[in-house]
Design a protein around this motif. Sequence first.
Motif, mmCIF file in Angstrom:
data_model
loop_
_atom_site.group_PDB
_atom_site.id
_atom_site.type_symbol
_atom_site.label_atom_id
_atom_site.label_comp_id
_atom_site.label_asym_id
_atom_site.label_seq_id
_atom_site.Cartn_x
_atom_site.Cartn_y
_atom_site.Cartn_z
ATOM 1 N N LEU A 179 -10.447 8.697 -0.639
ATOM 2 C CA LEU A 179 -10.631 7.296 -1.024
ATOM 3 C C LEU A 179 -9.412 6.690 -1.718
ATOM 4 O O LEU A 179 -9.133 5.507 -1.581
ATOM 5 C CB LEU A 179 -11.846 7.163 -1.948
ATOM 6 C CG LEU A 179 -13.215 7.391 -1.308
ATOM 7 C CD1 LEU A 179 -14.317 7.288 -2.359
ATOM 8 C CD2 LEU A 179 -13.467 6.407 -0.181
ATOM 9 N N ILE A 180 -8.674 7.500 -2.475
ATOM 10 C CA ILE A 180 -7.549 6.985 -3.247
ATOM 11 C C ILE A 180 -6.390 6.596 -2.333
ATOM 12 O O ILE A 180 -5.998 7.353 -1.449
ATOM 13 C CB ILE A 180 -7.072 8.030 -4.272
ATOM 14 C CG1 ILE A 180 -8.123 8.235 -5.371
ATOM 15 C CG2 ILE A 180 -5.752 7.614 -4.894
ATOM 16 C CD1 ILE A 180 -8.294 7.054 -6.294
ATOM 17 N N LEU A 181 -5.836 5.403 -2.552
ATOM 18 C CA LEU A 181 -4.657 4.930 -1.826
ATOM 19 C C LEU A 181 -3.501 4.735 -2.798
ATOM 20 O O LEU A 181 -3.698 4.646 -4.015
ATOM 21 C CB LEU A 181 -4.963 3.613 -1.123
ATOM 22 C CG LEU A 181 -6.078 3.632 -0.073
ATOM 23 C CD1 LEU A 181 -6.320 2.231 0.453
ATOM 24 C CD2 LEU A 181 -5.732 4.583 1.065
ATOM 25 N N LYS A 182 -2.300 4.651 -2.261
ATOM 26 C CA LYS A 182 -1.132 4.461 -3.112
ATOM 27 C C LYS A 182 -1.237 3.182 -3.934
ATOM 28 O O LYS A 182 -0.865 3.158 -5.115
ATOM 29 C CB LYS A 182 0.149 4.439 -2.269
ATOM 30 C CG LYS A 182 1.406 4.290 -3.121
ATOM 31 C CD LYS A 182 2.672 4.515 -2.320
ATOM 32 C CE LYS A 182 2.967 3.377 -1.396
ATOM 33 N NZ LYS A 182 4.290 3.511 -0.744
ATOM 34 N N SER A 183 -1.755 2.140 -3.331
ATOM 35 C CA SER A 183 -1.878 0.868 -4.046
ATOM 36 C C SER A 183 -2.799 0.996 -5.260
ATOM 37 O O SER A 183 -2.583 0.340 -6.284
ATOM 38 C CB SER A 183 -2.399 -0.229 -3.113
ATOM 39 O OG SER A 183 -3.643 0.143 -2.550
ATOM 40 N N ASP A 184 -3.829 1.838 -5.159
ATOM 41 C CA ASP A 184 -4.712 2.066 -6.305
ATOM 42 C C ASP A 184 -3.958 2.715 -7.452
ATOM 43 O O ASP A 184 -4.120 2.347 -8.617
ATOM 44 C CB ASP A 184 -5.887 2.974 -5.910
ATOM 45 C CG ASP A 184 -6.769 2.367 -4.838
ATOM 46 O OD1 ASP A 184 -7.074 1.160 -4.941
ATOM 47 O OD2 ASP A 184 -7.138 3.082 -3.901
ATOM 48 N N LEU A 185 -3.116 3.678 -7.123
ATOM 49 C CA LEU A 185 -2.376 4.401 -8.147
ATOM 50 C C LEU A 185 -1.327 3.526 -8.820
ATOM 51 O O LEU A 185 -1.154 3.562 -10.040
ATOM 52 C CB LEU A 185 -1.695 5.624 -7.521
ATOM 53 C CG LEU A 185 -2.637 6.681 -6.925
ATOM 54 C CD1 LEU A 185 -1.835 7.696 -6.122
ATOM 55 C CD2 LEU A 185 -3.440 7.369 -8.006
ATOM 56 N N LEU A 186 -0.631 2.723 -8.006
ATOM 57 C CA LEU A 186 0.452 1.893 -8.556
ATOM 58 C C LEU A 186 -0.044 0.654 -9.272
ATOM 59 O O LEU A 186 0.599 0.163 -10.199
ATOM 60 C CB LEU A 186 1.410 1.490 -7.424
ATOM 61 C CG LEU A 186 2.181 2.621 -6.754
ATOM 62 C CD1 LEU A 186 3.013 2.090 -5.605
ATOM 63 C CD2 LEU A 186 3.072 3.348 -7.766
ATOM 64 N N ASN A 187 -1.203 0.146 -8.843
ATOM 65 C CA ASN A 187 -1.707 -1.120 -9.388
ATOM 66 C C ASN A 187 -2.987 -0.974 -10.190
ATOM 67 O O ASN A 187 -3.664 -1.966 -10.451
ATOM 68 C CB ASN A 187 -1.939 -2.108 -8.237
ATOM 69 C CG ASN A 187 -0.686 -2.339 -7.407
ATOM 70 O OD1 ASN A 187 0.400 -2.498 -7.938
ATOM 71 N ND2 ASN A 187 -0.830 -2.316 -6.082
ATOM 72 N N ASP A 188 -3.314 0.271 -10.574
ATOM 73 C CA ASP A 188 -4.542 0.531 -11.334
ATOM 74 C C ASP A 188 -5.753 -0.084 -10.655
ATOM 75 O O ASP A 188 -6.507 -0.858 -11.258
ATOM 76 C CB ASP A 188 -4.416 0.001 -12.773
ATOM 77 C CG ASP A 188 -3.369 0.775 -13.568
ATOM 78 O OD1 ASP A 188 -3.226 1.977 -13.319
ATOM 79 O OD2 ASP A 188 -2.706 0.170 -14.426
ATOM 80 N N GLY A 189 -5.952 0.250 -9.379
ATOM 81 C CA GLY A 189 -7.077 -0.281 -8.610
ATOM 82 C C GLY A 189 -8.415 0.076 -9.221
ATOM 83 O O GLY A 189 -8.558 1.070 -9.947
ATOM 84 N N SER A 190 -9.420 -0.728 -8.924
ATOM 85 C CA SER A 190 -10.738 -0.559 -9.532
ATOM 86 C C SER A 190 -11.373 0.785 -9.189
ATOM 87 O O SER A 190 -12.215 1.293 -9.940
ATOM 88 C CB SER A 190 -11.666 -1.696 -9.092
ATOM 89 O OG SER A 190 -11.790 -1.715 -7.676
ATOM 90 N N ILE A 191 -10.975 1.380 -8.050
ATOM 91 C CA ILE A 191 -11.565 2.659 -7.660
ATOM 92 C C ILE A 191 -11.221 3.764 -8.652
ATOM 93 O O ILE A 191 -11.924 4.772 -8.760
ATOM 94 C CB ILE A 191 -11.118 3.051 -6.234
ATOM 95 C CG1 ILE A 191 -12.048 4.134 -5.674
ATOM 96 C CG2 ILE A 191 -9.659 3.514 -6.223
ATOM 97 C CD1 ILE A 191 -11.840 4.426 -4.218
ATOM 98 N N LEU A 192 -10.143 3.569 -9.421
ATOM 99 C CA LEU A 192 -9.767 4.582 -10.394
ATOM 100 C C LEU A 192 -10.832 4.749 -11.468
ATOM 101 O O LEU A 192 -11.015 5.833 -12.024
ATOM 102 C CB LEU A 192 -8.431 4.222 -11.051
ATOM 103 C CG LEU A 192 -7.226 4.072 -10.127
ATOM 104 C CD1 LEU A 192 -5.962 3.853 -10.939
ATOM 105 C CD2 LEU A 192 -7.066 5.286 -9.239
ATOM 106 N N ASP A 193 -11.550 3.661 -11.785
ATOM 107 C CA ASP A 193 -12.597 3.747 -12.801
ATOM 108 C C ASP A 193 -13.722 4.673 -12.352
ATOM 109 O O ASP A 193 -14.399 5.289 -13.180
ATOM 110 C CB ASP A 193 -13.163 2.349 -13.091
ATOM 111 C CG ASP A 193 -12.115 1.426 -13.684
ATOM 112 O OD1 ASP A 193 -11.227 1.934 -14.393
ATOM 113 O OD2 ASP A 193 -12.183 0.210 -13.431
#
Length: 248
Positions: A179-193
């Motif tokens: 599920l994790i994408l690079k954009s989530d990691l770099l931009n603190d995407g909501s999926i990180l929560d």
Amino acid sequence: MKFTHKQPQTWQELQNLTAEYLAVAGYKATTPYELNTARGKVEVDVYVEAPYELVKHIICECKYWETPVTKEKIHAFRTVVHDCGAELGIIISKNGYQSGAIEAAAFSNVKLETWESFLNIIMDKWIDNRLWAIKVMAARVMSFSDEYTYRTEGLTAEEYPLYQHACNSALTTTEQCLLILKSDLLNDGSILDRFAIQQQYQDIETYLNELFKKLQEALEILEKLSVKPDKSDRFISTMKMYMEYADD
């Protein structure tokens, strides 16, 4: 989330970390490396091969000095880069460069970097390659745990508990990996929560390396089982799904 908190503490660590980051980013990096040049043999800190890119040969010089690099060192390095036929030379300095050094590198094929600026250059390719490797591994783990296609009845009595343990321990990990994408990691995407990784890990590198380690541990068990999954089924379909949703 920050890419990494690593800071080299010695000249050798600066050299080794430079090669390690380049290797994970998809380059062939060797440290140290002896080159044949027009003036004889010379040892360089890191020699980089990139056969699939326009710049195919790179030399990295690592300067863990307490003072800025001088112009004389730039001139000497430019000569080595030229004499060995490399398309690019990169100097990575702990404490920057004298003004004369910056002028000496101008309009040449030598780039002057600090540790931080080098990390900024390598970060995107490092994350791309690490994520891809992780997602391939996660899809492989899932091909073992797919109850519709994996023939658990073929496992021996000794293998089945090992199989269950490996699949159960990797369940949360594989979900994150897919599920994790690079954009989530770099931009603190909501999926990180959803995975609360900000609390568990200090930076992107630590987080991805931990996922990689957990998948490796599961695969070491699963790949030794007597029953193998069909790679052409769940494995390929999972990777196609990722390709459709992956970052550009």
